[in-house]
Scaffold this active site. Structure first.
Site, short mmCIF file in Angstrom:
data_model
loop_
_atom_site.label_atom_id
_atom_site.label_comp_id
_atom_site.label_asym_id
_atom_site.label_seq_id
_atom_site.Cartn_x
_atom_site.Cartn_y
_atom_site.Cartn_z
N ARG A 160 0.88 -1.04 -0.05
CA ARG A 160 -0.10 -0.04 0.05
C ARG A 160 0.87 1.28 0.04
O ARG A 160 0.40 2.29 0.77
CB ARG A 160 -0.94 0.10 1.16
CG ARG A 160 -2.11 -1.00 1.34
CD ARG A 160 -2.80 -1.04 0.19
NE ARG A 160 -4.14 -2.10 0.40
CZ ARG A 160 -4.01 -3.32 -0.07
NH1 ARG A 160 -2.88 -3.87 -0.83
NH2 ARG A 160 -5.06 -4.18 -0.11
N SER A 234 -10.82 -0.99 3.01
CA SER A 234 -10.10 -1.19 4.36
C SER A 234 -9.63 0.32 4.80
O SER A 234 -8.91 1.02 3.94
CB SER A 234 -8.88 -1.93 4.15
OG SER A 234 -8.92 -3.15 3.86
N GLU A 330 -5.18 3.65 6.19
CA GLU A 330 -4.66 3.45 4.71
C GLU A 330 -5.31 4.58 3.94
O GLU A 330 -4.93 5.11 2.96
CB GLU A 330 -5.37 2.04 4.24
CG GLU A 330 -4.89 1.73 2.76
CD GLU A 330 -5.99 0.77 2.27
OE1 GLU A 330 -6.80 1.42 1.43
OE2 GLU A 330 -5.67 -0.58 2.35
P1 FAD Z 1 -9.19 8.36 -5.17
O1 FAD Z 1 -10.00 8.06 -3.75
O2 FAD Z 1 -9.87 9.35 -5.97
O3 FAD Z 1 -7.65 8.82 -4.54
C1 FAD Z 1 -6.80 8.45 -3.96
C2 FAD Z 1 -5.61 9.08 -3.78
O4 FAD Z 1 -4.95 9.18 -4.93
C3 FAD Z 1 -5.96 10.52 -3.47
O5 FAD Z 1 -4.84 11.10 -2.74
C4 FAD Z 1 -5.78 11.31 -4.62
O6 FAD Z 1 -5.34 12.82 -4.80
C5 FAD Z 1 -4.66 10.70 -5.43
N1 FAD Z 1 -4.84 10.20 -6.96
C6 FAD Z 1 -5.97 9.77 -7.48
N2 FAD Z 1 -5.73 9.79 -8.83
C7 FAD Z 1 -4.50 10.22 -8.95
C8 FAD Z 1 -3.87 10.72 -10.25
N3 FAD Z 1 -4.12 10.46 -11.40
N4 FAD Z 1 -2.66 11.33 -10.17
C9 FAD Z 1 -2.20 11.43 -8.89
N5 FAD Z 1 -2.74 11.31 -7.85
C10 FAD Z 1 -3.94 10.74 -8.00
N6 FAD Z 1 -7.89 -0.99 -2.32
C11 FAD Z 1 -6.86 -2.07 -2.46
O7 FAD Z 1 -5.57 -1.80 -2.67
N7 FAD Z 1 -7.28 -3.22 -2.63
C12 FAD Z 1 -8.52 -3.61 -2.34
O8 FAD Z 1 -9.00 -4.83 -2.42
C13 FAD Z 1 -9.71 -2.43 -2.34
N8 FAD Z 1 -10.95 -2.70 -2.25
C14 FAD Z 1 -11.71 -1.85 -1.94
C15 FAD Z 1 -12.96 -2.18 -1.70
C16 FAD Z 1 -13.98 -0.94 -1.51
C17 FAD Z 1 -15.47 -1.48 -1.21
C18 FAD Z 1 -13.68 0.23 -1.67
C19 FAD Z 1 -14.73 1.38 -1.60
C20 FAD Z 1 -12.35 0.58 -1.86
C21 FAD Z 1 -11.22 -0.35 -2.01
N9 FAD Z 1 -9.93 -0.22 -2.09
C22 FAD Z 1 -9.09 -1.16 -2.34
C23 FAD Z 1 -9.51 1.13 -2.04
C24 FAD Z 1 -9.42 1.95 -3.52
O9 FAD Z 1 -10.29 1.26 -4.45
C25 FAD Z 1 -8.18 1.99 -4.25
O10 FAD Z 1 -7.30 2.60 -3.50
C26 FAD Z 1 -8.41 2.73 -5.55
O11 FAD Z 1 -6.98 2.70 -6.13
C27 FAD Z 1 -8.63 4.24 -5.30
O12 FAD Z 1 -9.00 4.65 -6.42
P2 FAD Z 1 -9.58 6.21 -6.76
O13 FAD Z 1 -9.77 6.44 -8.07
O14 FAD Z 1 -11.16 6.08 -6.33
O15 FAD Z 1 -8.90 7.04 -5.91
N1 EPU Z 2 -10.60 -10.85 10.04
C1 EPU Z 2 -11.46 -11.32 11.21
N2 EPU Z 2 -12.44 -10.28 11.20
C2 EPU Z 2 -12.84 -9.59 10.50
C3 EPU Z 2 -12.08 -9.19 9.31
C4 EPU Z 2 -10.79 -10.03 9.19
O1 EPU Z 2 -10.96 -11.98 12.12
O2 EPU Z 2 -13.76 -8.81 10.77
C5 EPU Z 2 -9.69 -11.90 9.91
C6 EPU Z 2 -9.80 -13.13 9.34
O3 EPU Z 2 -8.88 -14.06 9.97
C7 EPU Z 2 -9.29 -13.25 7.99
C8 EPU Z 2 -8.08 -12.29 8.01
O4 EPU Z 2 -8.44 -11.37 8.82
O5 EPU Z 2 -8.91 -14.54 7.41
C9 EPU Z 2 -8.17 -11.51 6.51
O6 EPU Z 2 -9.15 -11.13 6.32
P1 EPU Z 2 -9.33 -10.76 4.64
O7 EPU Z 2 -9.25 -11.68 3.95
O8 EPU Z 2 -10.93 -10.05 4.54
O9 EPU Z 2 -8.56 -9.66 4.56
P2 EPU Z 2 -7.85 -8.20 5.12
O10 EPU Z 2 -6.52 -8.41 5.46
O11 EPU Z 2 -9.08 -7.67 6.05
C10 EPU Z 2 -6.79 -7.40 2.97
C11 EPU Z 2 -6.77 -6.00 2.05
C12 EPU Z 2 -7.88 -5.60 1.39
C13 EPU Z 2 -7.99 -7.07 0.26
C14 EPU Z 2 -7.90 -8.04 0.87
C15 EPU Z 2 -7.97 -9.40 0.09
C16 EPU Z 2 -5.48 -4.31 3.60
C17 EPU Z 2 -5.42 -3.19 4.43
N3 EPU Z 2 -6.57 -4.80 3.12
O12 EPU Z 2 -7.85 -7.06 3.66
O13 EPU Z 2 -7.89 -4.42 0.61
O14 EPU Z 2 -9.28 -6.70 -0.50
O15 EPU Z 2 -7.00 -8.32 2.22
O16 EPU Z 2 -6.60 -9.46 -0.44
O17 EPU Z 2 -4.35 -4.99 3.31
C18 EPU Z 2 -8.40 -2.31 0.73
O18 EPU Z 2 -7.17 -1.87 0.79
O19 EPU Z 2 -9.39 -1.24 0.83
C19 EPU Z 2 -8.89 -3.72 0.78
C20 EPU Z 2 -10.36 -3.99 0.71
#
Ligand code: FAD
Ligand code: EPU
Length: 341
Positions: A160, A234, A330
């Site tokens: 991240r 997250s 994050e």
């Molecule tokens: P924004 O929220 O619009 O911007 C994020 C940051 O980047 C801000 O600081 C912004 O100024 C900057 N920025 C955006 N675009 C640019 C650009 N072109 N140039 C310079 N700076 C820029 N993230 C994960 O890593 N893994 C996941 O599994 C994951 N799951 C998610 C699930 C849900 C339901 C949600 C809501 C979010 C999740 N995220 C996850 C977080 C998010 O989706 C990612 O971080 C995504 O890349 C953000 O994209 P955005 O375009 O919405 O960025």
């Molecule tokens: N867990 C719990 N309780 C909860 C949630 C999680 O006990 O309420 C424990 C469980 O043991 C589970 C473990 O945490 O096995 C991991 O949970 P999960 O697989 O849901 O993933 P996470 O670690 O919570 C991370 C990323 C996610 C990404 C998933 C899948 C970060 C900060 N988050 O979540 O990314 O989608 O793994 O790879 O690394 C995001 O960055 O926004 C995001 C959603």
């Protein structure tokens, strides 16, 4: 250019705040015009607004990136190099790759947001991060107006993390990203839940589409859809601790959820810590900790960004008291000194 413009439709927490100035840009010429129109205002570049939390109105210029386009720049026997405009929607691009049978992004299905934000925090899920398929990106240098190219090494990707969140924070606007996708898929099914999902469906020789579908099903089962319940995924990073710290935690909590990163680095599941602290489903006013995934904070409707920030502070203090571990957010908190150019 809009004035006093509502940002509620442009952030997945659904926080009602206004931007002093707001505009969209579809190419670098339009970007320059916007920057020249308001040269002295604090600047925020917005993609899909899915990784940020507004705590108050934005007293400056918000520019929404809408640069589109997908093109093949080169190919060889193994790889196809695909350049993508930063304003393309991430999941739509992933589906496009699956349709074309270009492999490597399938585990990253259904992540909200734009392509341009994906390198910012090196998005990751289910055993893959974009650094695994990243080739290079072009970015606009705000101070000089020059376009610079960054290789994978120059981006300094980590968990991240990238150079754009650290040393080069607020200095560049990402314009396009080029990925090196594989012609012959190397499937990544080691993340347990994917294999389970394939087993349930009786799939023995999965395609990249099968992997994508499995990831989509897992995500939909635990992550709230922002269109229904405001959230930014997250809220905290999973903390990485050294082996000595880990051993002392494991002595007290033998079932602590963790993954070994390297010989002296262990990643703890922050969701587990928050759940174990009794905060899963905890609610403060109109916001709370998601019932199915404790790492996700949600807006039940009408919450202020500041209230969600206060909730996150309460969680940080609780986890520090109970486990001696400091969680790191994050999600980007806006405005902050660091987020404003
Ligand atoms: P924004 O929220 O619009 O911007 C994020 C940051 O980047 C801000 O600081 C912004 O100024 C900057 N920025 C955006 N675009 C640019 C650009 N072109 N140039 C310079 N700076 C820029 N993230 C994960 O890593 N893994 C996941 O599994 C994951 N799951 C998610 C699930 C849900 C339901 C949600 C809501 C979010 C999740 N995220 C996850 C977080 C998010 O989706 C990612 O971080 C995504 O890349 C953000 O994209 P955005 O375009 O919405 O960025
Ligand atoms: N867990 C719990 N309780 C909860 C949630 C999680 O006990 O309420 C424990 C469980 O043991 C589970 C473990 O945490 O096995 C991991 O949970 P999960 O697989 O849901 O993933 P996470 O670690 O919570 C991370 C990323 C996610 C990404 C998933 C899948 C970060 C900060 N988050 O979540 O990314 O989608 O793994 O790879 O690394 C995001 O960055 O926004 C995001 C959603």
């Amino acid at each position: 250019m809009e004035h006093n413009y509502s940002l509620q439709p442009f952030n997945t927490f659904g926080i009602e705040v206004k931007a002093k100035y707001f505009a969209t840009f579809s190419n670098t010429r339009e970007l320059e015009t916007c920057l020249k129109a308001q040269p002295n205002e604090p600047l925020l570049i917005l993609g899909g607004g899915s990784n940020l939390l507004f705590t108050q109105d934005f007293d400056g210029l918000v520019l929404r990136n809408q640069i589109t386009g997908i093109s093949i720049v080169k190919e060889n026997d193994q790889n196809i190099y695909v350049k993508v405009g930063a304003g393309e929607i991430w999941h739509e691009f992933v589906l496009h790759c699956i349709e074309k049978n270009w492999a490597g992004l399938e585990n990253l299905s259904l992540i909200p947001g734009s392509v341009g934000a994906s390198p910012m925090q090196n998005i990751g899920a289910y055993g893959v991060e974009i650094k695994d398929v990243f080739h290079e990106l072009s970015a606009y240098h705000i101070e000089s107006g020059a376009i610079h190219t960054f290789s994978k090494e120059q981006c300094q990707f980590g968990y991240r993390e990238s150079i754009f969140k650290r040393a080069l924070k607020n200095q560049y606007i990402i314009i396009d990203v080029t990925f090196a996708l594989a012609k012959n898929p190397k499937l990544q099914t080691s993340y347990g839940a994917i294999q389970n999902e394939l087993d349930i469906k009786g799939i023995q020789n999965p395609t990249i589409r099968d992997i994508s579908n499995a990831v989509i099903a897992i995500r939909q089962s635990k992550l709230p859809d922002p269109a229904i319940l405001g959230n930014a995924g997250s809220f905290f990073k999973n903390p990485v601790v050294d082996s000595a710290t880990f051993s002392s935690i494991q002595q007290k909590f033998p079932d602590v959820a963790h993954y070994v990163v390297s010989a002296n680095e262990i990643k703890l599941a922050a969701g587990w810590l928050i759940e174990r602290a009794g905060l899963k489903g905890y609610r403060q006013g109109n916001c709370g900790v998601h019932q199915k995934q404790a790492l996700v904070l949600v807006n039940y409707g009408g919450s202020l960004g500041q209230q969600i920030l206060d909730l996150s502070t309460h969680i940080i203090h609780t986890i520090l008291d109970q486990f001696g571990i400091m969680l790191e957010r994050e999600v980007n908190i806006i405005p902050s000194y660091e987020n404003i150019v």
